[in-house]
Design a protein around this motif. Structure first.
Motif, PDB file in Angstrom:
ATOM      1  N   PRO A  81      -6.255   9.551   0.457  1.00 25.60           N
ATOM      2  CA  PRO A  81      -6.538   8.182  -0.008  1.00 25.60           C
ATOM      3  C   PRO A  81      -7.908   7.985  -0.669  1.00 25.60           C
ATOM      4  O   PRO A  81      -8.942   8.020   0.006  1.00 25.60           O
ATOM      5  N   PRO A  82      -7.937   7.751  -1.967  1.00 29.33           N
ATOM      6  CA  PRO A  82      -9.229   7.526  -2.638  1.00 29.33           C
ATOM      7  C   PRO A  82     -10.002   6.340  -2.055  1.00 29.33           C
ATOM      8  O   PRO A  82     -11.238   6.367  -2.017  1.00 29.33           O
ATOM      9  N   CYS A  83      -9.280   5.303  -1.593  1.00 27.97           N
ATOM     10  CA  CYS A  83      -9.970   4.135  -1.023  1.00 27.97           C
ATOM     11  C   CYS A  83     -10.813   4.550   0.183  1.00 27.97           C
ATOM     12  O   CYS A  83     -11.955   4.122   0.340  1.00 27.97           O
ATOM     13  N   LYS A 139      -4.983  -5.092   3.967  1.00 23.70           N
ATOM     14  CA  LYS A 139      -3.830  -4.559   3.214  1.00 23.70           C
ATOM     15  C   LYS A 139      -2.766  -4.143   4.224  1.00 23.70           C
ATOM     16  O   LYS A 139      -2.999  -4.234   5.440  1.00 23.70           O
ATOM     17  N   CYS A 185       0.836  -1.209   0.000  1.00 27.40           N
ATOM     18  CA  CYS A 185       0.000   0.000   0.000  1.00 27.40           C
ATOM     19  C   CYS A 185       0.869   1.258   0.000  1.00 27.40           C
ATOM     20  O   CYS A 185       1.900   1.310   0.675  1.00 27.40           O
ATOM     21  N   ARG A 186       0.438   2.282  -0.757  1.00 31.88           N
ATOM     22  CA  ARG A 186       1.204   3.537  -0.838  1.00 31.88           C
ATOM     23  C   ARG A 186       0.860   4.500   0.293  1.00 31.88           C
ATOM     24  O   ARG A 186       1.445   5.555   0.411  1.00 31.88           O
ATOM     25  N   HIS A 187      -0.130   4.170   1.125  1.00 32.80           N
ATOM     26  CA  HIS A 187      -0.561   5.078   2.202  1.00 32.80           C
ATOM     27  C   HIS A 187      -0.699   6.501   1.664  1.00 32.80           C
ATOM     28  O   HIS A 187      -0.003   7.439   2.087  1.00 32.80           O
ATOM     29  N   CYS A 188      -1.630   6.623   0.728  1.00 34.80           N
ATOM     30  CA  CYS A 188      -1.844   7.888   0.016  1.00 34.80           C
ATOM     31  C   CYS A 188      -2.083   9.052   0.970  1.00 34.80           C
ATOM     32  O   CYS A 188      -2.754   8.897   1.995  1.00 34.80           O
ATOM     33  N   ILE A 242      -4.431  -1.932  -4.685  1.00 33.14           N
ATOM     34  CA  ILE A 242      -3.926  -2.551  -3.460  1.00 33.14           C
ATOM     35  C   ILE A 242      -4.945  -3.319  -2.604  1.00 33.14           C
ATOM     36  O   ILE A 242      -4.672  -4.468  -2.225  1.00 33.14           O
ATOM     37  N   CYS A 269      -8.586   2.716  -6.041  1.00 35.11           N
ATOM     38  CA  CYS A 269      -7.159   2.750  -5.669  1.00 35.11           C
ATOM     39  C   CYS A 269      -6.290   2.807  -6.932  1.00 35.11           C
ATOM     40  O   CYS A 269      -6.322   1.885  -7.740  1.00 35.11           O
ATOM     41  N   PRO A 270      -5.494   3.847  -7.092  1.00 33.16           N
ATOM     42  CA  PRO A 270      -4.682   3.967  -8.319  1.00 33.16           C
ATOM     43  C   PRO A 270      -3.584   2.904  -8.411  1.00 33.16           C
ATOM     44  O   PRO A 270      -2.984   2.751  -9.470  1.00 33.16           O
ATOM     45  N   TRP A 271      -3.315   2.178  -7.309  1.00 33.13           N
ATOM     46  CA  TRP A 271      -2.234   1.190  -7.328  1.00 33.13           C
ATOM     47  C   TRP A 271      -2.747  -0.234  -7.077  1.00 33.13           C
ATOM     48  O   TRP A 271      -1.974  -1.138  -6.802  1.00 33.13           O
TER      49      TRP A 271
HETATM   50  S1  SF4 Z   1      -5.825   4.213  -2.373  1.00 27.36           S
HETATM   51 FE1  SF4 Z   1      -4.651   2.298  -2.548  1.00 27.36          FE
HETATM   52  S2  SF4 Z   1      -2.538   2.822  -2.247  1.00 27.36           S
HETATM   53 FE2  SF4 Z   1      -3.763   4.567  -1.533  1.00 27.36          FE
HETATM   54  S3  SF4 Z   1      -4.040   4.221   0.665  1.00 27.36           S
HETATM   55 FE3  SF4 Z   1      -5.779   3.301  -0.355  1.00 27.36          FE
HETATM   56  S4  SF4 Z   1      -5.218   1.147  -0.710  1.00 27.36           S
HETATM   57 FE4  SF4 Z   1      -3.325   2.276  -0.243  1.00 27.36          FE
END
Ligand code: SF4
Ligand code: SF4
Length: 237
Positions: free
Chosen positions: A80-82, A139, A74-77, A127, A123-125
């Motif tokens: 965070p869109p999630c 995650k 996880c990128r820990h945005c 995860i 999530c752009p990555w």
């Molecule tokens: S959007 Fe994806 S990468 Fe960013 S915090 Fe959430 S799970 Fe992690």
């Protein structure tokens, strides 16, 4: 930007998978059944009980095989869109720790399949993962339980090569920028991935796509995902 960050220097990774094993061990996650798929990467992908995965991409270039190692997590945005998507669905499944910036899942909250799909797609990555049986999301947790006690995340603590680093956000960003300067002369394609948006800062020395499909997301796409997930909250409110 305050809080904590990872710096993952893939130029130093030997794919020993110490981080992957340490993550399993600390989180007491069960092993994933694996099988020979013609690659050293195992398991095939992140899953509900695999928060950290060393991806092995093997490419045939200039008459030789080249390996690209990518210790995915996880990128820990920063935004965070999630989490915004979960919030818009009225779900408390994803929270953020204000002191560190860690984006966390709540293991007590059930999430319906359709809602999880929306969360994952935001999530752009790519995860978050979900368990059909328990209806829970899982995650990387930034090892928040360790970090709150002044310890390093398990994956960072175990890394013997200096690939995995963790600390204050500004310190990690500076470390990444300094390392980029060092490697650029030898690897002109070297770059830092999506640093403005994430707390897991990757440095790669070649085209990010060679490492993993979701290694890098175009910055404008990240901005769109953040905006869309925030819009969902407004619509829900
Ligand atoms: S959007 Fe994806 S990468 Fe960013 S915090 Fe959430 S799970 Fe992690
Ligand atoms: S920070 Fe902790 S949970 Fe996240 S990948 Fe590292 S060991 Fe796993």
């Amino acid at each position: 930007m305050k809080g904590k960050s990872f710096f993952i220097d893939t130029s130093k990774c030997t794919a020993c998978r110490g981080c992957q094993v340490a993550c399993k061990q600390w989180n007491m996650n069960p092993a994933t059944k694996t099988y020979q798929r013609g690659t050293f990467q195992n398991p095939e992908d992140l899953n509900f009980s695999t928060f950290k995965l060393v991806r092995f991409n093997e490419l045939f270039e200039n008459n030789s095989v080249k390996w690209y190692f990518f210790a995915d997590q996880c990128r820990h945005c920063v935004e965070p869109p999630c989490k915004f998507t979960a919030d818009s669905l009225g779900s408390k499944a994803i929270t953020r720790d204000e002191a560190t910036g860690a984006v966390l899942y709540n293991p007590k909250v059930k999430v319906k399949e359709a809602d999880f799909k929306a969360i994952r797609e935001s999530c752009p990555w790519d995860i978050p993962r979900w368990n059909k049986k328990t209806q829970r999301i899982a995650k990387c947790t930034m090892c928040i339980d360790r970090v709150k006690e002044g310890l390093l995340p398990a994956c960072v603590k175990t890394c013997p090569t200096g690939t995995m680093n963790f600390g204050d956000q500004n310190v990690m960003l500076e470390m990444a920028q300094n390392r980029l300067k060092e490697v650029k002369s030898v690897y002109p394609k070297a770059q830092i991935l999506n640093a403005d948006f994430v707390r897991t800062i990757f440095l790669v020395i070649d085209d990010p796509q060679k490492y993993h499909k979701f290694a890098k997301t175009v910055d404008s796409e990240v901005i769109t995902r953040i905006a869309n997930s925030k819009k969902l909250i407004q619509l829900a409110g």
